[in-house]
Design a protein around this motif. Structure first.
Motif, short mmCIF file in Angstrom:
data_model
loop_
_atom_site.label_atom_id
_atom_site.label_comp_id
_atom_site.label_asym_id
_atom_site.label_seq_id
_atom_site.Cartn_x
_atom_site.Cartn_y
_atom_site.Cartn_z
N ALA A 77 0.83 -1.21 0.00
CA ALA A 77 0.00 0.00 0.00
C ALA A 77 0.87 1.26 0.00
O ALA A 77 1.93 1.30 0.62
N SER A 78 0.41 2.29 -0.70
CA SER A 78 1.11 3.58 -0.71
C SER A 78 0.88 4.29 0.62
O SER A 78 -0.01 3.92 1.40
N ASP A 79 1.69 5.32 0.87
CA ASP A 79 1.51 6.11 2.11
C ASP A 79 0.11 6.69 2.17
O ASP A 79 -0.53 6.69 3.23
N ALA A 80 -0.38 7.16 1.03
CA ALA A 80 -1.72 7.77 1.00
C ALA A 80 -2.79 6.73 1.33
O ALA A 80 -3.73 7.00 2.09
N GLU A 81 -2.65 5.53 0.76
CA GLU A 81 -3.64 4.49 1.02
C GLU A 81 -3.61 4.06 2.48
O GLU A 81 -4.66 3.88 3.11
N LEU A 82 -2.40 3.91 3.03
CA LEU A 82 -2.29 3.53 4.44
C LEU A 82 -2.93 4.60 5.32
O LEU A 82 -3.62 4.28 6.30
N GLY A 83 -2.70 5.88 4.96
CA GLY A 83 -3.30 6.97 5.72
C GLY A 83 -4.81 6.90 5.72
O GLY A 83 -5.46 7.07 6.76
N GLU A 84 -5.39 6.63 4.56
CA GLU A 84 -6.85 6.53 4.45
C GLU A 84 -7.38 5.37 5.29
O GLU A 84 -8.40 5.48 5.97
N ARG A 85 -6.67 4.25 5.27
CA ARG A 85 -7.12 3.07 6.01
C ARG A 85 -6.99 3.28 7.53
O ARG A 85 -7.86 2.86 8.30
N ILE A 86 -5.91 3.95 7.95
CA ILE A 86 -5.73 4.23 9.37
C ILE A 86 -6.83 5.17 9.87
O ILE A 86 -7.45 4.92 10.92
N LEU A 87 -7.10 6.22 9.11
CA LEU A 87 -8.14 7.17 9.52
C LEU A 87 -9.52 6.52 9.53
O LEU A 87 -10.34 6.79 10.42
N ALA A 88 -9.77 5.68 8.55
CA ALA A 88 -11.07 4.98 8.51
C ALA A 88 -11.22 4.04 9.70
O ALA A 88 -12.29 3.96 10.33
N ALA A 89 -10.15 3.34 10.04
CA ALA A 89 -10.20 2.42 11.18
C ALA A 89 -10.37 3.19 12.49
O ALA A 89 -11.14 2.79 13.37
N LYS A 90 -9.66 4.32 12.60
CA LYS A 90 -9.80 5.15 13.81
C LYS A 90 -11.24 5.63 13.96
O LYS A 90 -11.80 5.63 15.06
N ALA A 91 -11.84 6.06 12.85
CA ALA A 91 -13.21 6.54 12.89
C ALA A 91 -14.18 5.42 13.30
O ALA A 91 -15.11 5.63 14.07
N ALA A 92 -13.93 4.22 12.76
CA ALA A 92 -14.80 3.09 13.08
C ALA A 92 -14.67 2.68 14.55
O ALA A 92 -15.66 2.30 15.18
N LEU A 93 -13.47 2.78 15.09
CA LEU A 93 -13.24 2.38 16.47
C LEU A 93 -13.69 3.44 17.47
O LEU A 93 -14.12 3.13 18.58
N GLY A 94 -13.57 4.71 17.07
CA GLY A 94 -13.97 5.80 17.96
C GLY A 94 -13.22 5.75 19.27
O GLY A 94 -11.99 5.57 19.31
#
Length: 434
Positions: A77-94
């Motif tokens: 995964a690119s840095d941008a893709e990893l960033g999107e996945r991390i932010l999405a996971a953070k949002a899902a976990l709250g």
């Protein structure tokens, strides 16, 4: 200002293209690779290692934790893709998860942290999130252990890469310290003096295993940080005739010297030599017995670097970490913990030039945060903490997405029997405020 990782990638590429004419240098071209390459190399060789960086020459114990292979999708995964996945996971976990980032982490990881600080600040920060099911500690192994000791039993502490250890912490193992203690008791006995002070008291630096914190707690000892080491030594001297200080010789020596303890009363204990390399009289005459351990990051700094900084930048303020060798601390304008360094720069009201002797990721971040000042690392060679650098956004994305899926990976747990005594030593430290 670019991140340390970006600078390493650029330098490595230029060296490959331009050879000796390339600008800048790193201590290892392998720093440009993904940490999963080291995971694989260690698995194939069957030998653990700290990886490229400051600790690359340090020998990792056979029991050093190793990281299994990261799933391929996170490597590719690119840095941008990893960033999107991390932010999405953070949002899902709250609020179910909290991410802690140590000062020495790479920027690409720190940007996702809910709290940034030193090891003990972060362990305390986790206590402010009692409802979090998971504490994701972007640091090294002993830090995650401390967080597990201080957090609630139902909270899972996760280390994104299990290979993120600490070579200094590994320089003092429980068996070696216990053997040292037995030999010291044979020499000193166990009876207190007329003032009620025991012959020797163990003091361990925060940068040590939970087992060694428990060793101290069980024997009336205490834990210290780089910010309260002076207060802790004063506390110990009130209760003991002398102190066994481990694992960092430099913090122990610099702190005791500042308290007026002569160098001749600070023998070094080398666990590979009989009586630590001392005779019995030297130990009887001691006030502080120093363990033969050190931080490979801070060992890189030297007086020549300070002299060059003063020549190149008249009026420069030199601030170093007390894990640096004594002659470096003596030559600097001031020395203190990572938090001390950060506060000293924040307090400067006029544009100032600072030469800093601590890990490059923190120095680089301070330079970006305070552009009104000129801030640079004393060491001209980019050489980050080997083990901190094992944490990469790919591992962070992986552990977070596993949490979203209901799976806990890379959990760090400390046995209850160890936790009790370790917590005692930590609580003594908390009570010994500067």
């Amino acid at each position: 200002m670019s991140s340390v990782n970006t600078a390493i990638q650029l330098i490595t590429r230029e060296q490959a293209e331009q050879g000796a004419t390339a600008k800048g240098s790193t201590c290892s071209p392998a720093l440009a690779k993904g940490p999963w390459d080291y995971d694989l190399a260690e698995a194939l060789a069957g030998i653990p290692a700290y990886g490229p960086g400051a600790s690359s020459a340090d020998a990792a114990p056979a029991a050093t934790p190793r990281q299994g292979q990261l799933p391929e999708e996170y490597k590719l995964a690119s840095d941008a893709e990893l960033g999107e996945r991390i932010l999405a996971a953070k949002a899902a976990l709250g609020d179910r998860a909290v991410i802690l980032g140590h000062f020495y982490q790479r920027d690409e990881v720190i940007q996702y942290a809910d709290f940034v600080g030193d090891s003990f600040q972060l362990a305390n920060a986790a206590l402010t999130r009692p409802d979090a099911e998971a504490i994701v500690f972007c640091g090294v192994h002993f830090m995650a252990e401390t967080a597990d000791i201080l957090s609630a039993p139902e909270q899972a502490v996760i280390l994104p890469n299990l290979a993120a250890g600490c070579s200094m912490a590994d320089m003092a193992d429980a068996d070696s310290v216990a053997e040292c203690w037995e030999q010291l008791e044979e020499i000193f006995g166990t009876e207190p003096d007329a003032e009620g002070r025991v012959p020797v008291l163990p003091v361990t630096y925060m940068n040590s295993s939970a087992a060694l914190k428990a060793f101290c707690g069980e024997r009336g000892g205490i834990v210290c940080t780089s910010s309260n080491a002076r207060t802790v030594l004063e506390w110990a001297f009130q209760r003991a005739q002398r102190v066994l200080f481990f694992p960092d010789q430099h913090l122990g020596r610099n702190t005791a010297k500042a308290l007026g303890v002569p160098l001749e009363q600070m023998p070094m204990w080398n666990p590979r030599r009989e009586l630590g390399g001392n005779d019995a009289q030297a130990l009887l005459d001691s006030r502080v017995i120093l363990w033969h351990g050190f931080c490979s990051v801070h060992k890189r700094f030297n007086v020549g670097q300070i002299e060059k900084a003063r020549k190149d930048f008249p009026g420069v303020q030199v601030i170093v970490h007390p894990e640096c060798p004594m002659e470096v601390v003596d030559a600097a304008d001031s020395a203190g913990s990572t938090d001390f360094i950060k506060k000293a720069i924040a307090a400067a009201t006029e544009p100032t030039t600072f030469a800093i002797g601590t890990e490059i990721n923190m120095v680089n971040r301070l330079a970006a945060e305070y552009p009104q000042h000129t801030i640079f690392c004393l060491d001209p060679v980019i050489c980050p903490c080997s083990t901190m650098y094992r944490i990469h956004p790919g591992y962070l994305a992986w552990v977070l997405e596993e949490l979203v899926a209901g799976r806990v990976v890379n959990r760090i747990t400390v046995a209850e029997s160890v936790q009790d005594h370790a917590r005692t030593a930590l609580e003594r430290m908390l009570a010994a405020r500067p």
